[in-house]
Scaffold this motif. Structure first.
Motif, PDB file in Angstrom:
ATOM      1  N   VAL A 118       0.841  -1.198   0.000  1.00 47.41           N
ATOM      2  CA  VAL A 118       0.000   0.000   0.000  1.00 47.41           C
ATOM      3  C   VAL A 118       0.873   1.243   0.000  1.00 47.41           C
ATOM      4  O   VAL A 118       0.629   2.204  -0.748  1.00 47.41           O
ATOM      5  CB  VAL A 118      -0.943  -0.003   1.226  1.00 47.41           C
ATOM      6  N   ALA A 119       1.898   1.233   0.841  1.00 46.20           N
ATOM      7  CA  ALA A 119       2.806   2.371   0.928  1.00 46.20           C
ATOM      8  C   ALA A 119       3.514   2.608  -0.401  1.00 46.20           C
ATOM      9  O   ALA A 119       3.633   3.754  -0.866  1.00 46.20           O
ATOM     10  CB  ALA A 119       3.828   2.146   2.035  1.00 46.20           C
ATOM     11  N   MET A 120       3.986   1.540  -1.026  1.00 48.32           N
ATOM     12  CA  MET A 120       4.717   1.695  -2.291  1.00 48.32           C
ATOM     13  C   MET A 120       3.804   2.229  -3.392  1.00 48.32           C
ATOM     14  O   MET A 120       4.236   3.052  -4.219  1.00 48.32           O
ATOM     15  CB  MET A 120       5.327   0.358  -2.696  1.00 48.32           C
ATOM     16  N   ASN A 121       2.546   1.803  -3.412  1.00 47.12           N
ATOM     17  CA  ASN A 121       1.606   2.341  -4.405  1.00 47.12           C
ATOM     18  C   ASN A 121       1.413   3.838  -4.208  1.00 47.12           C
ATOM     19  O   ASN A 121       1.348   4.610  -5.183  1.00 47.12           O
ATOM     20  CB  ASN A 121       0.261   1.622  -4.302  1.00 47.12           C
ATOM     21  N   LEU A 122       1.320   4.262  -2.950  1.00 49.86           N
ATOM     22  CA  LEU A 122       1.155   5.684  -2.667  1.00 49.86           C
ATOM     23  C   LEU A 122       2.403   6.462  -3.076  1.00 49.86           C
ATOM     24  O   LEU A 122       2.304   7.540  -3.686  1.00 49.86           O
ATOM     25  CB  LEU A 122       0.869   5.889  -1.175  1.00 49.86           C
ATOM     26  N   LEU A 123       3.577   5.925  -2.752  1.00 53.55           N
ATOM     27  CA  LEU A 123       4.820   6.601  -3.125  1.00 53.55           C
ATOM     28  C   LEU A 123       4.935   6.733  -4.640  1.00 53.55           C
ATOM     29  O   LEU A 123       5.357   7.777  -5.159  1.00 53.55           O
ATOM     30  CB  LEU A 123       6.021   5.837  -2.561  1.00 53.55           C
ATOM     31  N   ASP A 124       4.560   5.686  -5.353  1.00 56.84           N
ATOM     32  CA  ASP A 124       4.591   5.759  -6.820  1.00 56.84           C
ATOM     33  C   ASP A 124       3.596   6.791  -7.341  1.00 56.84           C
ATOM     34  O   ASP A 124       3.850   7.472  -8.336  1.00 56.84           O
ATOM     35  CB  ASP A 124       4.298   4.380  -7.422  1.00 56.84           C
ATOM     36  N   SER A 125       2.456   6.916  -6.650  1.00 51.20           N
ATOM     37  CA  SER A 125       1.471   7.931  -7.034  1.00 51.20           C
ATOM     38  C   SER A 125       2.048   9.332  -6.859  1.00 51.20           C
ATOM     39  O   SER A 125       1.887  10.204  -7.718  1.00 51.20           O
ATOM     40  CB  SER A 125       0.201   7.769  -6.192  1.00 51.20           C
ATOM     41  N   VAL A 126       2.720   9.544  -5.730  1.00 49.18           N
ATOM     42  CA  VAL A 126       3.355  10.841  -5.487  1.00 49.18           C
ATOM     43  C   VAL A 126       4.393  11.137  -6.562  1.00 49.18           C
ATOM     44  O   VAL A 126       4.452  12.237  -7.119  1.00 49.18           O
ATOM     45  CB  VAL A 126       4.008  10.871  -4.088  1.00 49.18           C
ATOM     46  N   LEU A 127       5.206  10.128  -6.878  1.00 46.04           N
ATOM     47  CA  LEU A 127       6.271  10.332  -7.866  1.00 46.04           C
ATOM     48  C   LEU A 127       5.714  10.545  -9.269  1.00 46.04           C
ATOM     49  O   LEU A 127       6.356  11.189 -10.099  1.00 46.04           O
ATOM     50  CB  LEU A 127       7.226   9.134  -7.847  1.00 46.04           C
ATOM     51  N   SER A 128       4.516  10.037  -9.528  1.00 57.80           N
ATOM     52  CA  SER A 128       3.912  10.270 -10.845  1.00 57.80           C
ATOM     53  C   SER A 128       3.520  11.745 -11.015  1.00 57.80           C
ATOM     54  O   SER A 128       3.484  12.256 -12.132  1.00 57.80           O
ATOM     55  CB  SER A 128       2.688   9.373 -11.041  1.00 57.80           C
ATOM     56  N   ARG A 129       3.227  12.416  -9.876  1.00 55.15           N
ATOM     57  CA  ARG A 129       2.846  13.830  -9.930  1.00 55.15           C
ATOM     58  C   ARG A 129       4.044  14.750  -9.728  1.00 55.15           C
ATOM     59  O   ARG A 129       4.089  15.841 -10.282  1.00 55.15           O
ATOM     60  CB  ARG A 129       1.787  14.123  -8.860  1.00 55.15           C
ATOM     61  N   THR A 130       4.988  14.307  -8.902  1.00 58.97           N
ATOM     62  CA  THR A 130       6.188  15.110  -8.636  1.00 58.97           C
ATOM     63  C   THR A 130       7.418  14.215  -8.837  1.00 58.97           C
ATOM     64  O   THR A 130       8.011  13.743  -7.870  1.00 58.97           O
ATOM     65  CB  THR A 130       6.167  15.673  -7.213  1.00 58.97           C
ATOM     66  N   PRO A 131       7.768  13.971 -10.084  1.00 55.39           N
ATOM     67  CA  PRO A 131       8.872  13.042 -10.371  1.00 55.39           C
ATOM     68  C   PRO A 131      10.176  13.457  -9.685  1.00 55.39           C
ATOM     69  O   PRO A 131      10.496  14.637  -9.570  1.00 55.39           O
ATOM     70  CB  PRO A 131       8.997  13.112 -11.898  1.00 55.39           C
ATOM     71  N   MET A 132      10.889  12.484  -9.210  1.00 56.80           N
ATOM     72  CA  MET A 132      12.197  12.660  -8.603  1.00 56.80           C
ATOM     73  C   MET A 132      12.162  13.542  -7.352  1.00 56.80           C
ATOM     74  O   MET A 132      13.130  14.227  -7.026  1.00 56.80           O
ATOM     75  CB  MET A 132      13.207  13.244  -9.616  1.00 56.80           C
ATOM     76  N   GLU A 133      11.011  13.523  -6.620  1.00 55.05           N
ATOM     77  CA  GLU A 133      10.936  14.279  -5.368  1.00 55.05           C
ATOM     78  C   GLU A 133      11.823  13.567  -4.342  1.00 55.05           C
ATOM     79  O   GLU A 133      11.609  12.397  -4.020  1.00 55.05           O
ATOM     80  CB  GLU A 133       9.480  14.328  -4.892  1.00 55.05           C
ATOM     81  N   PRO A 134      12.843  14.243  -3.784  1.00 63.34           N
ATOM     82  CA  PRO A 134      13.880  13.561  -2.994  1.00 63.34           C
ATOM     83  C   PRO A 134      13.369  12.812  -1.768  1.00 63.34           C
ATOM     84  O   PRO A 134      13.798  11.683  -1.509  1.00 63.34           O
ATOM     85  CB  PRO A 134      14.820  14.708  -2.591  1.00 63.34           C
ATOM     86  N   ARG A 135      12.454  13.410  -0.986  1.00 65.44           N
ATOM     87  CA  ARG A 135      12.003  12.736   0.225  1.00 65.44           C
ATOM     88  C   ARG A 135      11.225  11.465  -0.112  1.00 65.44           C
ATOM     89  O   ARG A 135      11.344  10.442   0.575  1.00 65.44           O
ATOM     90  CB  ARG A 135      11.145  13.681   1.060  1.00 65.44           C
TER      91      ARG A 135
END
Length: 663
Positions: A160-177
């Motif tokens: 679940v966490a990894m799906n959310l992180l991938d969702s975040v990265l799809s909107r803000t690619p290469m976000e460091p945190r």
């Protein structure tokens, strides 16, 4: 007094408030309230300052008055909610944050803080709801998404966490945190291939991010790509002001890559910055052991354990320095570490081996064997978590293919001028290859290079090309030949070099083509002693056959088959040395060894212990500096436990005395 006077006092209070000078801020706000006691804004500001200044009860009175005066003012209600939170009244704080969210559903902060309060109250559903609504209101509010991801990781809902992180990265690619948290998950999963892919993309997108390069170095190291790990960590050193820990970490990578000079320089820099840095002390002890400075190495071990009595690698070094002998307190400490389930496998496994070695040194054979099995059980668990295991069918197929490829004609590489003549020393691990190299290292024309990785890398490239239906052309063969000897030029009368990576026995057919002039020395030892010795050592995870006696026996069978084939294929070049004969009749055998390498005999080779100045980074680093003697005899003590090994050796047709393939 006019409104301008009040504004001036409020501005003065705000400036002090923002600078953290709460007493000045409170004094300014109090003066403003003396002029206008019912100013809701000033009441709220002063209440917030009192709260942050450690006076929660007074704060709540003022914060509540401000809300009473203007109940729909979102800012005042947020300040009251923060006041309740600071005072530890979490339920009231949650209610206020939720009230703000009702008044203003798009208020990111209200939803986010409501999630924080709910978590503190152990209301997981409300916490997820608050953070989730905050993120849905504003997809740029990455903090809220990361809170959800961390919470899900904490309750073992990693997917679940990894799906959310991938969702975040799809909107803000290469976000460091977000990338850092995703990489942390991949590291915990020990998914090194994915970690390398993600961190490499991060480095390409943000080449100035130090954290990205650190993670690339870790991923490369875990895959056995030590040179790549060093290159990545070198970028870390370039992008930041290195700490003592940074230099120690770099030195550790260099030690694994057998770059002892660079490791020593890095350790010097680390020690200058912090003479008590734990990792520096541990790595310095390891390097000193490799260099044969055993007393000084033990001194650094003691210094390290004085700072951190739980530092596992130091117990490993101490165990090797003392041939397993630990004091009762040391054994008790390392036993406790091996049983701590909160520690990762990289600490529990070596702890268990240190315990086993100590029990072996005390002649407590049955207890020692149980501990070796426990250590290997941990290693197999680690391998399973990484999707790795010894594959018998794959090993048999590779062995057969190596034999088939040895009969194929490949182009001869172009001759190289000025390069040294290689002497390849091959055989099973723990068969005596270090002893043979040590004898040769005392010769005036020989430079001992230890277990060089170059030929193994070339073999991998060769086999990968074969899988794709490709055969090396003359240019490729030449490039491989030169890459293997890169930097190895004749100097100071030394025109021969040794390469004793034992697994080069797989590459003998390729070696014979790449280096028609090379000497190939094959060392063979009693297979039961060899197998037990492998089982007693903590080989890294890339030696997948080393964790079960039956797998060791199976792998030995494929090795014996290859050795038999090389002897038939290269009867004049493939020189076999039987370890037991070599140590029993050392003077005669040592001279025969030297002459079989095309060298004139030099008596100094008999006294190699007196001339060893090189670093020896193998399990035999201590024994290689001791008088020559047979290390056989341990298998008899462990005989009751070795039937799985014996059964596999017999099934493969291996002579149980010599290790040769029976006719």
């Amino acid at each position: 007094m006019t409104d301008s006077a009040i504004n001036e006092l409020v501005d003065r209070g705000l400036e002090a408030h923002r600078s953290g000078r709460m007493s000045e801020a409170i004094a300014a706000y109090r003066s403003a309230l003396a002029i206008k006691p019912d100013d809701a804004e000033v009441l709220s500001l002063m209440g917030l300052a009192l709260s942050q200044g450690g006076r929660p009860d007074e704060a709540l009175l003022l914060l509540g008055r401000a809300v009473d005066i203007e109940p729909k003012a979102v800012g005042f209600r947020l300040n009251l909610a923060e006041g309740f939170a600071t005072a530890g009244q979490l339920r009231r704080a949650l209610q206020e944050f939720q009230a703000v969210a009702s008044l203003q559903p798009t208020n990111v902060r209200a939803w986010d803080r409501a999630g924080d309060m709910a978590l503190a109250l152990s209301d997981a559903a409300a916490a997820i709801d608050g953070w989730g609504r905050s993120y849905l209101v504003d997809y740029q509010n990455i903090d809220a998404a990361l809170k959800i991801a961390r919470f899900e990781i904490g309750r073992d809902r990693v997917d679940v966490a990894m799906n959310l992180l991938d969702s975040v990265l799809s909107r803000t690619p290469m976000e460091p945190r977000t990338l850092a948290l995703k990489c942390n998950v991949l590291e915990q999963r020990r998914d090194w291939l994915s970690l390398m892919r993600v961190s490499s993309e991060w480095c390409r997108a943000r080449p100035g991010d130090v954290d990205a390069w650190r993670i690339v170095a870790r991923a490369a190291f875990e895959q056995g790509r030590h040179v790549d790990a060093i290159d990545a960590f070198r970028r870390v050193l370039q992008l930041t002001t290195p700490t003592a820990e940074d230099w120690s970490s770099y030195a550790g990578l260099c030690l694994h890559a057998l770059d002892f000079g660079t490791a020593a320089d890095a350790l010097n820099k680390s020690e200058q910055l912090d003479p008590n840095a734990v990792q520096m002390l541990a790595n310095r002890a390891l390097l000193l052991m490799y260099q044969g400075q055993f007393a000084k190495a033990e001194e650094y071990c003691r210094r390290c354990l004085a700072v951190d009595p739980t530092h596992v690698p130091t117990y490993t070094t101490l165990s090797r320095l003392r041939s397993g002998r630990l004091t009762d307190p040391e054994l008790q400490a390392v036993t406790a570490l091996s049983r701590r389930e909160d520690l990762g496998p990289d600490r529990r496994i070596p702890s268990a081996f240190a315990v086993a070695h100590a029990l072996d040194a005390r002649k407590e054979v049955d207890a020692a064997f149980r501990e070796y099995e426990y250590a290997h059980g941990l290693a197999r668990e680690r391998d399973r978590s990484e999707g790795q295991a010894y594959d018998r069918a794959q090993r048999e197929q590779q062995t057969q293919r190596l034999i088939e490829l040895s009969r194929v004609e490949f182009p001869v590489p172009a001759p190289s001028t000025g390069a040294m003549r290689p002497i390849f020393i091959v055989g099973m691990p723990r068969s005596g290859t270090t002893l043979v190299e040590s004898v040769l290292s005392a010769h005036s024309r020989v430079l001992a290079m230890g277990e060089r990785p170059a030929m193994q890398q070339i073999l991998r490239a060769f086999l990968e090309g074969d899988k794709q239906g490709l055969q090396p052309d003359a240019a490729t063969m030449t490039s491989w030949s030169r890459a293997c000897l890169a930097g190895c030029v004749v100097a100071d009368g030394k025109d021969h070099l040794t390469d004793k990576h034992p697994l080069n026995f797989d590459a003998v057919g390729l070696i014979a083509r790449l280096f028609p002039y090379a000497a190939i020395i094959h060392v063979r030892r009693d297979p039961i002693e060899t197998g037990l010795s492998i089982f007693r050592q903590e080989f890294n995870k890339h030696w997948r056959f080393a964790h079960r006696l039956e797998d060791i026996g199976h792998f030995y069978g494929t090795y014996a088959r290859l050795a038999h084939h090389w002897q038939e294929l290269l009867p004049e070049r493939f020189v076999t040395i039987q370890y037991e004969e070599f140590v029993t009749d050392f003077e005669v055998q040592a001279e025969s060894l030297v002459r079989s390498c095309g060298l004139d005999w030099e008596p100094e080779c008999l006294d190699f212990q007196d001339t060893v100045s090189r670093a020896i980074a193998t399990f035999s680093t201590v024994q290689a500096r001791e008088p020559v003697r047979s290390n056989n005899g341990r298998a008899a003590r462990y005989a009751a436990h070795l039937q799985p090994l014996v059964t596999e050796l017999e099934r493969a047709g291996v002579d149980l005395r010599t290790g040769a393939l029976q006719a």
